[in-house]
Design an enzyme around this catalytic site. Sequence first.
Site, PDB file in Angstrom:
ATOM      1  N   HIS A 103      -9.754   2.151   0.626  1.00 44.49           N
ATOM      2  CA  HIS A 103      -9.415   2.908   1.836  1.00 44.49           C
ATOM      3  C   HIS A 103     -10.692   2.878   2.676  1.00 44.49           C
ATOM      4  O   HIS A 103     -11.682   3.513   2.326  1.00 44.49           O
ATOM      5  CB  HIS A 103      -9.061   4.358   1.496  1.00 44.49           C
ATOM      6  CG  HIS A 103      -7.662   4.541   1.023  1.00 44.49           C
ATOM      7  ND1 HIS A 103      -7.194   3.996  -0.139  1.00 44.49           N
ATOM      8  CD2 HIS A 103      -6.610   5.220   1.579  1.00 44.49           C
ATOM      9  CE1 HIS A 103      -5.914   4.323  -0.287  1.00 44.49           C
ATOM     10  NE2 HIS A 103      -5.537   5.068   0.747  1.00 44.49           N
ATOM     11  N   HIS A 135       1.134   5.394  -2.080  1.00 44.46           N
ATOM     12  CA  HIS A 135       0.606   6.369  -3.054  1.00 44.46           C
ATOM     13  C   HIS A 135       1.813   6.953  -3.788  1.00 44.46           C
ATOM     14  O   HIS A 135       2.420   7.913  -3.314  1.00 44.46           O
ATOM     15  CB  HIS A 135      -0.177   7.476  -2.343  1.00 44.46           C
ATOM     16  CG  HIS A 135      -1.362   6.975  -1.578  1.00 44.46           C
ATOM     17  ND1 HIS A 135      -2.666   7.198  -1.989  1.00 44.46           N
ATOM     18  CD2 HIS A 135      -1.457   6.248  -0.433  1.00 44.46           C
ATOM     19  CE1 HIS A 135      -3.510   6.631  -1.119  1.00 44.46           C
ATOM     20  NE2 HIS A 135      -2.790   6.052  -0.175  1.00 44.46           N
ATOM     21  N   GLU A 141     -10.848   5.037   7.443  1.00 42.97           N
ATOM     22  CA  GLU A 141      -9.598   5.683   7.883  1.00 42.97           C
ATOM     23  C   GLU A 141      -9.968   6.983   8.607  1.00 42.97           C
ATOM     24  O   GLU A 141      -9.824   8.081   8.086  1.00 42.97           O
ATOM     25  CB  GLU A 141      -8.664   5.969   6.707  1.00 42.97           C
ATOM     26  CG  GLU A 141      -7.275   6.397   7.187  1.00 42.97           C
ATOM     27  CD  GLU A 141      -6.369   6.882   6.071  1.00 42.97           C
ATOM     28  OE1 GLU A 141      -6.848   7.132   4.955  1.00 42.97           O
ATOM     29  OE2 GLU A 141      -5.154   7.041   6.344  1.00 42.97           O
ATOM     30  N   ASP A 197       2.475   3.413   2.848  1.00 42.72           N
ATOM     31  CA  ASP A 197       1.441   4.393   2.516  1.00 42.72           C
ATOM     32  C   ASP A 197       2.029   5.625   1.835  1.00 42.72           C
ATOM     33  O   ASP A 197       1.580   6.005   0.755  1.00 42.72           O
ATOM     34  CB  ASP A 197       0.634   4.805   3.760  1.00 42.72           C
ATOM     35  CG  ASP A 197      -0.756   5.337   3.434  1.00 42.72           C
ATOM     36  OD1 ASP A 197      -1.238   5.087   2.308  1.00 42.72           O
ATOM     37  OD2 ASP A 197      -1.368   5.991   4.297  1.00 42.72           O
ATOM     38  N   GLN A 206      -9.859   9.772  -4.616  1.00 43.06           N
ATOM     39  CA  GLN A 206      -9.516  10.437  -3.349  1.00 43.06           C
ATOM     40  C   GLN A 206     -10.610  11.370  -2.833  1.00 43.06           C
ATOM     41  O   GLN A 206     -10.841  11.462  -1.635  1.00 43.06           O
ATOM     42  CB  GLN A 206      -8.212  11.237  -3.532  1.00 43.06           C
ATOM     43  CG  GLN A 206      -7.780  12.068  -2.347  1.00 43.06           C
ATOM     44  CD  GLN A 206      -7.314  11.241  -1.164  1.00 43.06           C
ATOM     45  OE1 GLN A 206      -6.202  10.740  -1.158  1.00 43.06           O
ATOM     46  NE2 GLN A 206      -8.165  11.077  -0.152  1.00 43.06           N
ATOM     47  N   HIS A 253       0.837  -1.220   0.000  1.00 42.13           N
ATOM     48  CA  HIS A 253       0.000   0.000   0.000  1.00 42.13           C
ATOM     49  C   HIS A 253       0.862   1.256   0.000  1.00 42.13           C
ATOM     50  O   HIS A 253       1.490   1.599   1.001  1.00 42.13           O
ATOM     51  CB  HIS A 253      -0.910   0.004   1.236  1.00 42.13           C
ATOM     52  CG  HIS A 253      -1.930   1.099   1.204  1.00 42.13           C
ATOM     53  ND1 HIS A 253      -3.286   0.862   1.190  1.00 42.13           N
ATOM     54  CD2 HIS A 253      -1.797   2.441   1.179  1.00 42.13           C
ATOM     55  CE1 HIS A 253      -3.941   2.010   1.154  1.00 42.13           C
ATOM     56  NE2 HIS A 253      -3.055   2.995   1.156  1.00 42.13           N
TER      57      HIS A 253
HETATM   58  N1  17E Z   1      -5.231   9.463   0.965  1.00 39.09           N
HETATM   59  C1  17E Z   1      -6.009   8.962   1.958  1.00 39.09           C
HETATM   60  O1  17E Z   1      -7.244   9.041   1.880  1.00 39.09           O
HETATM   61  N2  17E Z   1      -5.437   8.374   3.011  1.00 39.09           N
HETATM   62  C2  17E Z   1      -4.121   8.285   3.100  1.00 39.09           C
HETATM   63  N3  17E Z   1      -3.593   7.695   4.160  1.00 39.09           N
HETATM   64  C3  17E Z   1      -3.297   8.811   2.078  1.00 39.09           C
HETATM   65  C4  17E Z   1      -3.898   9.387   1.025  1.00 39.09           C
HETATM   66  C5  17E Z   1      -1.815   8.738   2.196  1.00 39.09           C
HETATM   67 FE   FE2 Z   2      -3.526   5.034   1.704  1.00 44.19          FE
END
Ligand code: 17E
Ligand code: FE2
Length: 422
Positions: A212, A61, A215, A311, A154, A59
């Site tokens: 995702h 980006h 989070e 990440d 995103q 994982h």
């Molecule tokens: N975008 C997101 O939604 N969550 C993250 N941890 C990262 C990007 C790095």
């Molecule tokens: Fe992520």
Amino acid sequence: MPPFDLILRRARLQDHSVPQDIAIAAGTFAAIAPRLDATAREEIDCSDRLAIPPFVESHIHLDSADTAGEPRWNESGTLFEGIEIWRDRKQKLSIEDVEQRAIATLKTQAAQGVLHVRSHADVSESSLIALKGLLAVREEVKDWMNLQVVAFPQDGLYGSPQQLELMEEALKLGADAIGGIPHYELTREDGVRSLQQIFDWAEQYDKLIDIHCDEIDDDQSRFLEVMVAQTLRRDLGSRVTASHTTAFHSYNNGYAQKLLGSIRRTQLNCVANPLINITLQGRTDTYPKRRGVTRVKELWQQGNNVSLGHDCIRDPWYSLGTGNMLNVAHMAVHICQMTGREQVKACLDMVTHNGAKTLNLDDRYGIALGRPASLVVLDASDEFEAIRTQAAALYTLSHGRILACTPAARPKLFLPEPSPRL
Ligand code: 17E
Ligand code: FE2
């Protein structure tokens, strides 16, 4: 017997009690035995060091890697400020910009023994530059790095009127997996609807899923249960990955127990990102502060597949990061309190074998006859020492070729002469 291309002498393997010689021919593992009476064009003496299959970064980006501070630094340290900063930075993306940063990052990773990477690509900007850039990189690096690309919205699947179309275009362009961000949609209902849509696409376009999920520190964010239900009902099993799931940390134990029970009925993969989530989460807490990393130990104890990711490397969410997977495993040992002897070893699996499961690598991975001859020789005698010392990757082999080496660091100590006793 014809000479082999390469023989590694006296390598410690995870499933053998005595050191092994490993012979390689035509890019695959051709023989493994305690003492091979054969020759090769090249030999490497591993001197009892540990050889493991390559590290798997499950994982990251890559589209935002190496942009920390552009156009500004994340002062609050929250996910939300990171998303806002990235929204500004991504207006300036070009294919060359994405390619240049991604390839530089992949080289840093390869130099540290990472040969399989799953990267999310933000597809919530109208020309899909991040995705197109990473798909071009996937092709460009394929001889030395296996890159998977996830189409990741995103700003939310319902974040803009054209997002659904952009997602489908991304899938048609060749994304390997479909991403999502249900906890960031405007309502719980939108989050659930987004997951249904993603699972529909996965079946329709025959793609993997990596969401995702949850989070956030909100103990009411409960999208993992929706993923579990969809995975079970559609029988998608190990093709599905739930990333981050940090709210799982905050659920009451009664609900967490029920959720663990339903996850156990699936082959769903879970990915934790301990380096970054220990810094992003708990930001609204005073004291005590939650750690905010998902329940790695409990998922592992009940036999589910858990892997670990970096990440971020120098981006709006996390301005540190080295690409070294032993760094990630080391952090997991601490935050998830995986300090038991077997637990520490399990953390090494989470950046190797378990990551390979998350990426669905199957028989393309592992030190076994007939498989691609890719491995890492670490400057450590066993798994525990590898993590404790964050051992250097002495040799990284990719398809039988030496791709990278790091000389062992052996510091010299110049102690002063003992003072004469009075
Ligand atoms: N975008 C997101 O939604 N969550 C993250 N941890 C990262 C990007 C790095
Ligand atoms: Fe992520």
